[in-house]
Design an enzyme around this catalytic site. Structure first.
Site, PDB file in Angstrom:
ATOM      1  N   ASP A 174      35.037 -30.482   6.762  1.00 48.73           N
ATOM      2  CA  ASP A 174      35.700 -31.329   5.875  1.00 48.73           C
ATOM      3  C   ASP A 174      35.438 -32.704   6.451  1.00 48.73           C
ATOM      4  O   ASP A 174      34.982 -32.764   7.515  1.00 48.73           O
ATOM      5  CB  ASP A 174      37.082 -31.175   5.797  1.00 48.73           C
ATOM      6  CG  ASP A 174      37.763 -31.316   4.347  1.00 48.73           C
ATOM      7  OD1 ASP A 174      37.380 -32.374   3.864  1.00 48.73           O
ATOM      8  OD2 ASP A 174      38.839 -30.767   4.156  1.00 48.73           O
ATOM      9  N   PRO A 206      36.886 -30.724  -3.945  1.00 50.33           N
ATOM     10  CA  PRO A 206      36.873 -31.428  -5.409  1.00 50.33           C
ATOM     11  C   PRO A 206      35.222 -31.634  -5.880  1.00 50.33           C
ATOM     12  O   PRO A 206      34.395 -31.628  -4.978  1.00 50.33           O
ATOM     13  CB  PRO A 206      37.634 -32.736  -5.124  1.00 50.33           C
ATOM     14  CG  PRO A 206      37.249 -33.052  -3.758  1.00 50.33           C
ATOM     15  CD  PRO A 206      37.406 -31.769  -2.976  1.00 50.33           C
ATOM     16  N   ARG A 234      35.278 -25.657  -8.277  1.00 52.36           N
ATOM     17  CA  ARG A 234      34.687 -26.516  -9.350  1.00 52.36           C
ATOM     18  C   ARG A 234      33.332 -25.859  -9.619  1.00 52.36           C
ATOM     19  O   ARG A 234      32.411 -25.799  -8.819  1.00 52.36           O
ATOM     20  CB  ARG A 234      34.710 -27.899  -9.175  1.00 52.36           C
ATOM     21  CG  ARG A 234      36.044 -28.626  -9.455  1.00 52.36           C
ATOM     22  CD  ARG A 234      36.600 -28.584 -10.936  1.00 52.36           C
ATOM     23  NE  ARG A 234      37.886 -29.136 -11.094  1.00 52.36           N
ATOM     24  CZ  ARG A 234      39.002 -28.474 -11.002  1.00 52.36           C
ATOM     25  NH1 ARG A 234      39.142 -27.328 -10.758  1.00 52.36           N
ATOM     26  NH2 ARG A 234      40.214 -29.100 -11.179  1.00 52.36           N
ATOM     27  N   ASP A 258      35.013 -17.794 -10.031  1.00 54.56           N
ATOM     28  CA  ASP A 258      36.136 -18.174 -11.138  1.00 54.56           C
ATOM     29  C   ASP A 258      35.817 -19.179 -11.874  1.00 54.56           C
ATOM     30  O   ASP A 258      36.443 -19.689 -12.792  1.00 54.56           O
ATOM     31  CB  ASP A 258      37.517 -18.238 -10.338  1.00 54.56           C
ATOM     32  CG  ASP A 258      38.568 -18.365 -11.341  1.00 54.56           C
ATOM     33  OD1 ASP A 258      38.696 -17.516 -12.442  1.00 54.56           O
ATOM     34  OD2 ASP A 258      39.231 -19.258 -11.381  1.00 54.56           O
ATOM     35  N   GLU A 263      31.005 -24.226 -18.042  1.00 49.67           N
ATOM     36  CA  GLU A 263      32.190 -23.354 -18.506  1.00 49.67           C
ATOM     37  C   GLU A 263      32.721 -23.916 -19.736  1.00 49.67           C
ATOM     38  O   GLU A 263      33.476 -23.408 -20.674  1.00 49.67           O
ATOM     39  CB  GLU A 263      33.097 -22.990 -17.553  1.00 49.67           C
ATOM     40  CG  GLU A 263      34.048 -24.177 -17.063  1.00 49.67           C
ATOM     41  CD  GLU A 263      34.962 -23.792 -15.867  1.00 49.67           C
ATOM     42  OE1 GLU A 263      36.252 -24.156 -16.240  1.00 49.67           O
ATOM     43  OE2 GLU A 263      34.417 -23.186 -15.098  1.00 49.67           O
ATOM     44  N   HIS A 295      38.237 -18.996 -14.684  1.00 47.06           N
ATOM     45  CA  HIS A 295      38.934 -20.007 -14.378  1.00 47.06           C
ATOM     46  C   HIS A 295      40.470 -19.678 -14.590  1.00 47.06           C
ATOM     47  O   HIS A 295      41.317 -20.404 -14.903  1.00 47.06           O
ATOM     48  CB  HIS A 295      38.694 -21.416 -15.095  1.00 47.06           C
ATOM     49  CG  HIS A 295      38.996 -22.553 -14.382  1.00 47.06           C
ATOM     50  ND1 HIS A 295      38.192 -23.787 -14.355  1.00 47.06           N
ATOM     51  CD2 HIS A 295      39.800 -22.859 -13.413  1.00 47.06           C
ATOM     52  CE1 HIS A 295      38.421 -24.559 -13.700  1.00 47.06           C
ATOM     53  NE2 HIS A 295      39.674 -24.141 -13.214  1.00 47.06           N
TER      54      HIS A 295
END
Length: 338
Positions: A174, A206, A234, A258, A263, A295
């Site tokens: 991170d 993100p 995402r 997911d 999408e 999702h």
């Protein structure tokens, strides 16, 4: 009483939204998506509530503004579907839901991890046919193996706590290390090392220009042949074409997705009677070690209620002329952004 129109509302979401706005405003819930074709239906509504799958580009925003819309209340944390610069130019207030239950997504990521690792979908399919053999269902203990977590915000931290509970070695990546994760024993390393050493890689970042296709052919090439890759964040974080080629080469023990970078227009809709024209998604579906859901990681009663309640508070703030940590743009803000 202000009349609000909400787009992309799911059947299970509608009662929670109606309860959140009850006695305050009139709420129209629509299941259609907001885009260039449907934007004129918002005419006369000061406040429009959008979903993450709506398309609020410059053209759509201009139509909304011309029709009298003054606020966009986005019912999600992500807002890459909204042209904030144009919204600011038009003097629109845009607010999002900056926080909701991180446990919803983190727990679902682990549901995918366990299902992929222990071949649960294949086992359930077999037993429904009364085939009770164990051949091909061999999994591995997560205990003692390495979990690599990219993004250690609220959701990544919740995921890390569960990994620690399994007794896993923890690697993190991170911009800023999270003391809470460090206290759990997480070692922060560079991306290449995380990809190379992890048995399980989970994405909790993100989607930004600098994170787009973060998991590309190079990153996938660094991963162990028997590693598991999870994405509940995402779709654009993964170069899907590169992932398909990696799977075609017989690499990766399993993948749990997911989200998918293309999408929009697919997820949340019934396409069971349609011809699937997305060749990449269709190809992904053919791999037995790939599990794809639509999702739904965030979709718990707890999270959906928090999203509805926060959306109602954002509307109240707008009408009172207030800003909050959820405000992305407003007529008085100098530049777009939270």
């Amino acid at each position: 009483m202000t009349e609000i129109v909400a787009y992309g509302v799911l059947a299970d979401e509608q009662p929670l939204l109606e309860k959140a706005f009850a006695g305050q405003h009139q709420l129209r819930c629509l299941d259609l998506l907001l885009n260039r074709d449907t934007a004129p239906t918002a005419a006369g509504h000061e406040i429009v509530s959008s979903s993450v799958n709506d398309v609020l580009d410059a053209d759509v925003l201009r139509v909304l503004a011309a029709g009298g819309t003054r606020m966009i209340a986005q019912r999600s944390t992500g807002y890459n579907n909204i042209d904030l610069d144009e919204a600011h130019r038009l003097g629109l207030t845009v607010a999002r839901v900056s926080w909701y239950s991180p446990y919803a997504v983190a727990e679902f990521a682990w549901a995918l991890a366990l299902a992929v690792n222990r071949r649960v979908p294949r086992a359930v399919g077999r037993t429904r046919e009364f085939d009770f053999r164990l051949t091909g269902l061999l999994g591995r203990d997560f205990h003692g193996r390495t979990a690599g977590v990219l993004g250690t915000g609220k959701i990544g931290t919740a995921f890390t706590r569960i990994a620690a509970g399994f007794g896993m070695r923890l690697l993190g990546w991170d911009v800023t290390p999270n003391p809470e994760c460090a206290a759990l024993g997480m070692e922060y390393v560079d991306r290449d090392r995380l990809f190379a050493e992890s048995d399980l890689v989970s994405l909790h970042l993100p989607l930004l220009p600098e994170t787009h296709h973060l998991v590309d052919a190079t990153a996938l090439g660094l991963m162990r042949d028997d590693a598991i890759l999870l994405n509940t964040s995402r779709g654009g974080l993964i170069d899907t074409a590169a992932l398909v080629e990696t799977l075609r080469a017989g690499r990766l023990d399993g993948v749990g997705l997911d989200v998918y970078e293309e999408e929009a227009g697919l997820f949340f809709f019934d396409h069971s009677l349609d011809v699937m024209t997305d060749d990449t998604l269709a190809r992904l579906m053919t791999f037995r070690n790939v599990l794809i859901t639509s999702h739904q990681a965030y979709f718990t009663e707890d999270a959906a209620r928090q999203i509805a309640d926060t959306t109602a508070r954002n509307v109240a703030d707008h009408l009172a002329g207030r800003s909050s940590e959820n405000t992305l743009t407003s007529p008085t803000s100098p530049t777009p952004g939270p």
